[in-house]
Scaffold this motif. Structure first.
Motif, PDB file in Angstrom:
ATOM      1  N   UNK A  44      15.699  -7.253   6.366  1.00  0.00           N
ATOM      2  CA  UNK A  44      16.999  -6.715   5.970  1.00  0.00           C
ATOM      3  C   UNK A  44      17.236  -5.456   6.797  1.00  0.00           C
ATOM      4  N   UNK A  45      18.321  -5.422   7.555  1.00  0.00           N
ATOM      5  CA  UNK A  45      18.589  -4.346   8.503  1.00  0.00           C
ATOM      6  C   UNK A  45      18.542  -2.959   7.869  1.00  0.00           C
ATOM      7  N   UNK A  46      19.178  -2.786   6.721  1.00  0.00           N
ATOM      8  CA  UNK A  46      19.197  -1.481   6.059  1.00  0.00           C
ATOM      9  C   UNK A  46      17.818  -1.039   5.615  1.00  0.00           C
ATOM     10  N   UNK A  47      17.049  -1.976   5.086  1.00  0.00           N
ATOM     11  CA  UNK A  47      15.697  -1.643   4.630  1.00  0.00           C
ATOM     12  C   UNK A  47      14.779  -1.347   5.808  1.00  0.00           C
ATOM     13  N   UNK A  48      14.975  -2.070   6.895  1.00  0.00           N
ATOM     14  CA  UNK A  48      14.184  -1.800   8.097  1.00  0.00           C
ATOM     15  C   UNK A  48      14.510  -0.411   8.650  1.00  0.00           C
ATOM     16  N   UNK A  49      15.789  -0.056   8.663  1.00  0.00           N
ATOM     17  CA  UNK A  49      16.192   1.282   9.125  1.00  0.00           C
ATOM     18  C   UNK A  49      15.604   2.357   8.210  1.00  0.00           C
ATOM     19  N   UNK A  50      15.630   2.103   6.891  1.00  0.00           N
ATOM     20  CA  UNK A  50      15.054   3.063   5.944  1.00  0.00           C
ATOM     21  C   UNK A  50      13.550   3.200   6.163  1.00  0.00           C
ATOM     22  N   UNK A  51      12.868   2.080   6.417  1.00  0.00           N
ATOM     23  CA  UNK A  51      11.420   2.120   6.669  1.00  0.00           C
ATOM     24  C   UNK A  51      11.111   2.926   7.925  1.00  0.00           C
ATOM     25  N   UNK A  52      11.914   2.728   8.952  1.00  0.00           N
ATOM     26  CA  UNK A  52      11.698   3.501  10.183  1.00  0.00           C
ATOM     27  C   UNK A  52      11.892   4.998   9.929  1.00  0.00           C
ATOM     28  N   UNK A  53      12.881   5.342   9.105  1.00  0.00           N
ATOM     29  CA  UNK A  53      13.115   6.744   8.773  1.00  0.00           C
ATOM     30  C   UNK A  53      11.965   7.349   7.982  1.00  0.00           C
ATOM     31  N   UNK A  54      11.472   6.606   6.995  1.00  0.00           N
ATOM     32  CA  UNK A  54      10.333   7.088   6.196  1.00  0.00           C
ATOM     33  C   UNK A  54       9.106   7.242   7.081  1.00  0.00           C
ATOM     34  N   UNK A  55       8.878   6.274   7.963  1.00  0.00           N
ATOM     35  CA  UNK A  55       7.733   6.350   8.882  1.00  0.00           C
ATOM     36  C   UNK A  55       7.823   7.602   9.743  1.00  0.00           C
ATOM     37  N   UNK A  56       8.996   7.842  10.290  1.00  0.00           N
ATOM     38  CA  UNK A  56       9.181   9.014  11.151  1.00  0.00           C
ATOM     39  C   UNK A  56       8.917  10.317  10.397  1.00  0.00           C
ATOM     40  N   UNK A  57       9.392  10.389   9.146  1.00  0.00           N
ATOM     41  CA  UNK A  57       9.227  11.610   8.358  1.00  0.00           C
ATOM     42  C   UNK A  57       7.801  11.813   7.858  1.00  0.00           C
ATOM     43  N   UNK A  58       7.063  10.738   7.642  1.00  0.00           N
ATOM     44  CA  UNK A  58       5.774  10.869   6.962  1.00  0.00           C
ATOM     45  C   UNK A  58       4.551  10.596   7.826  1.00  0.00           C
ATOM     46  N   UNK A  59       4.732   9.987   8.976  1.00  0.00           N
ATOM     47  CA  UNK A  59       3.597   9.530   9.785  1.00  0.00           C
ATOM     48  C   UNK A  59       2.594  10.644  10.094  1.00  0.00           C
ATOM     49  N   UNK A  60       3.072  11.788  10.524  1.00  0.00           N
ATOM     50  CA  UNK A  60       2.195  12.906  10.874  1.00  0.00           C
ATOM     51  C   UNK A  60       1.430  13.424   9.652  1.00  0.00           C
ATOM     52  N   UNK A  61       2.134  13.551   8.545  1.00  0.00           N
ATOM     53  CA  UNK A  61       1.517  14.068   7.312  1.00  0.00           C
ATOM     54  C   UNK A  61       0.437  13.102   6.824  1.00  0.00           C
ATOM     55  N   UNK A  62       0.773  11.823   6.772  1.00  0.00           N
ATOM     56  CA  UNK A  62      -0.190  10.819   6.301  1.00  0.00           C
ATOM     57  C   UNK A  62      -1.407  10.768   7.230  1.00  0.00           C
ATOM     58  N   UNK A  63      -1.168  10.794   8.533  1.00  0.00           N
ATOM     59  CA  UNK A  63      -2.284  10.766   9.494  1.00  0.00           C
ATOM     60  C   UNK A  63      -3.209  11.959   9.268  1.00  0.00           C
ATOM     61  N   UNK A  64      -2.645  13.135   9.035  1.00  0.00           N
ATOM     62  CA  UNK A  64      -3.458  14.341   8.804  1.00  0.00           C
ATOM     63  C   UNK A  64      -4.264  14.210   7.510  1.00  0.00           C
TER      64      UNK A  64
END
Length: 89
Positions: A44-64
């Protein structure tokens, strides 16, 4: 014995007018997950866009956090829109 060493990322469901628009933006979009399969997936395009946004915002924090707690695993959960985003992530 239950192993409770988890970092839990919980993603909320539809809450705002913007989220409603995300829910309604339902054109299928192809994407790939290089680390899992070589085939394309569709979401679903909207959900995929939302997932990409969440990934961008959280990836660094989660990795740390995972680096700081190597004996912990990551659980991604959500409700409604957040559940769909969690499934994509």
């Amino acid at each position: 014995r239950i192993d409770r060493r988890r970092i839990v990322m919980s993603i909320r469901g539809t809450w705002s007018a913007h989220d409603v628009l995300t829910d309604l933006w339902c054109t299928p979009e192809e994407y790939s997950v290089p680390s899992l399969f070589s085939r394309k997936h569709s979401a679903h395009n909207g959900m995929l866009a939302a997932a990409r946004g969440v990934k961008e915002m959280s990836e660094e924090i989660i990795a740390k956090e995972l680096e700081d707690h190597p004996d912990y695993s990551l659980a991604i959960v959500g409700h409604s829109l957040g559940g769909s985003v969690a499934a994509i992530l």
